[in-house]
Scaffold this active site. Structure first.
Site, PDB file in Angstrom:
ATOM      1  N   ARG A   1       0.852  -1.195   0.000  1.00 56.17           N
ATOM      2  CA  ARG A   1       0.000   0.000   0.000  1.00 56.17           C
ATOM      3  C   ARG A   1       0.886   1.242   0.000  1.00 56.17           C
ATOM      4  O   ARG A   1       1.943   1.268   0.655  1.00 56.17           O
ATOM      5  CB  ARG A   1      -0.914   0.021   1.224  1.00 56.17           C
ATOM      6  CG  ARG A   1      -2.029  -1.020   1.183  1.00 56.17           C
ATOM      7  CD  ARG A   1      -3.080  -0.684   0.135  1.00 56.17           C
ATOM      8  NE  ARG A   1      -4.215  -1.595   0.177  1.00 56.17           N
ATOM      9  CZ  ARG A   1      -4.316  -2.715  -0.538  1.00 56.17           C
ATOM     10  NH1 ARG A   1      -3.313  -3.070  -1.340  1.00 56.17           N
ATOM     11  NH2 ARG A   1      -5.390  -3.470  -0.462  1.00 56.17           N
TER      12      ARG A   1
ATOM     13  N   GLU B   1      -3.132   7.876  -4.342  1.00 57.47           N
ATOM     14  CA  GLU B   1      -3.542   7.407  -5.667  1.00 57.47           C
ATOM     15  C   GLU B   1      -4.837   8.066  -6.121  1.00 57.47           C
ATOM     16  O   GLU B   1      -5.734   8.280  -5.294  1.00 57.47           O
ATOM     17  CB  GLU B   1      -3.729   5.884  -5.628  1.00 57.47           C
ATOM     18  CG  GLU B   1      -2.444   5.140  -5.336  1.00 57.47           C
ATOM     19  CD  GLU B   1      -2.651   3.629  -5.200  1.00 57.47           C
ATOM     20  OE1 GLU B   1      -3.797   3.147  -5.410  1.00 57.47           O
ATOM     21  OE2 GLU B   1      -1.674   2.934  -4.876  1.00 57.47           O
TER      22      GLU B   1
ATOM     23  N   HIS C   1      -0.938   0.538  -9.673  1.00 52.52           N
ATOM     24  CA  HIS C   1      -1.608  -0.379  -8.744  1.00 52.52           C
ATOM     25  C   HIS C   1      -2.253  -1.541  -9.509  1.00 52.52           C
ATOM     26  O   HIS C   1      -3.461  -1.766  -9.447  1.00 52.52           O
ATOM     27  CB  HIS C   1      -2.652   0.365  -7.911  1.00 52.52           C
ATOM     28  CG  HIS C   1      -2.975  -0.338  -6.621  1.00 52.52           C
ATOM     29  ND1 HIS C   1      -3.382   0.315  -5.488  1.00 52.52           N
ATOM     30  CD2 HIS C   1      -2.951  -1.658  -6.276  1.00 52.52           C
ATOM     31  CE1 HIS C   1      -3.600  -0.558  -4.512  1.00 52.52           C
ATOM     32  NE2 HIS C   1      -3.343  -1.770  -4.974  1.00 52.52           N
TER      33      HIS C   1
END
Length: 313
Positions: A232, A261, A279
């Site tokens: 993460r 993000e 991602h």
């Protein structure tokens, strides 16, 4: 089960959306700009939430849905779900472990190779015609490099096994030493970073692991070290990472996740020793289908009063 309301909090794969729509009364949250009003109008019919790594179920949303029975996360990470609130209210929580382990581990190895061998920069070098002016600069090898892994869970272990195939010595840090592991354990992340060439972040995001990669860790990894993050974004103190890369205090980075993000620090865009992906650690057709099937299987099991497939709460 067609009358059971399921709230999908953000767009996911079309396959998951279609399958949920076939089985349940699906509400696509992003289609309702006046969200508070929508929730008030439909609070009595929504019994399930489907989220992912981008959006889940926080305490505020849970409080607005008195009939909520289950939260299904279309990811292995649960940092977007208020687990304490779910436990308090007796709401079940499920995720999608195992089915994405191999894919994310593959992505980690891909980032390591792409960063060390500067494969993306090589691609740009050829496409821009620069090869005609001379050979690309020498890079550094992966085989035999020492790999440190933060979090030796399913994904961390899968990364370790792959790195072993490259002849890499493996060490790790986790909350406690794994008694059944032959890998070298370090009791602190700074010690781990000081004793490896490549540091891979593979642990869950919690309050304790927020900014677990800070200036001390980055400096311990050093100007010849490489950071890989497939976990993460908030694990990493991003401004410190950017500074270290720009100043040459860190050798390189392969990043699939970011702190805010989809915002990514633009200072990273021009660095050949940095590889950036959006991602996509589990982002293949095969794996996302398996994840979707697990979400659906858990929801069906719950509403048929059968044991959950992957219970967390």
């Amino acid at each position: 089960m067609e009358a059971i309301g399921v709230l999908m909090v953000c767009p996911m794969t079309s396959y998951l959306e279609q399958e949920l729509d076939r089985r349940f009364k699906l509400f696509r949250f992003w289609n309702f700009p006046r969200k508070t009003e929508f929730l008030k109008e439909n609070s009595s019919s929504i019994r399930a939430i489907v989220g992912n790594a981008a959006a889940g179920a926080d305490a505020e949303l849970i409080e607005l849905l008195p009939k909520l029975e289950i939260v299904a996360s279309n990811s292995v990470g649960l940092d977007k779900v208020d687990l304490a609130k779910c436990k308090e209210k007796g709401i079940r929580v499920v995720n999608t472990p195992d089915v994405l382990t191999e894919e994310v581990a593959d992505t980690a190895i891909g980032l390591i190779l792409a960063t060390l061998r500067q494969i993306c920069a090589c691609d740009r070098y050829v496409r821009s015609g620069l090869w005609k002016t001379g050979n690309f600069k020498l890079t550094t090898k992966f085989s035999g490099k020492s790999v440190g892994i933060i979090g030796l869970g399913r994904i961390g272990f899968a990364i370790a096994k792959r790195a072993e195939a490259f002849g890499c010595p493996i060490s790790y840090y986790s909350r406690s030493q794994k008694p059944d592991s032959e890998y070298k354990y370090f009791p602190s992340i700074v010690e781990l970073a000081s004793n490896c060439n490549i540091l891979v972040v593979a642990c869950p995001l919690t309050d304790e692991t927020h900014h677990i990669i800070n200036r001390d860790v980055i400096d311990a990894l050093g100007p010849r070290g490489v950071l890989i993050n497939i976990a993460r974004g908030p694990h990493v103190d991003e401004p410190e990472l950017v500074s270290a890369l720009l100043e040459g205090r860190l050798g390189g980075a392969g990043l699939d996740v970011f702190e805010h993000e989809p915002q990514v620090p633009e200072q990273l865009f021009g660095l050949d020793n940095v590889v950036l992906t959006p991602h996509v650690g589990s982002g293949t057709v095969e794996t996302r289908k398996a994840m979707a099937d697990l979400v659906i299987g858990n929801l069906e099991a719950h509403f048929l009063n059968k044991p959950l497939l992957t219970p967390v709460v």
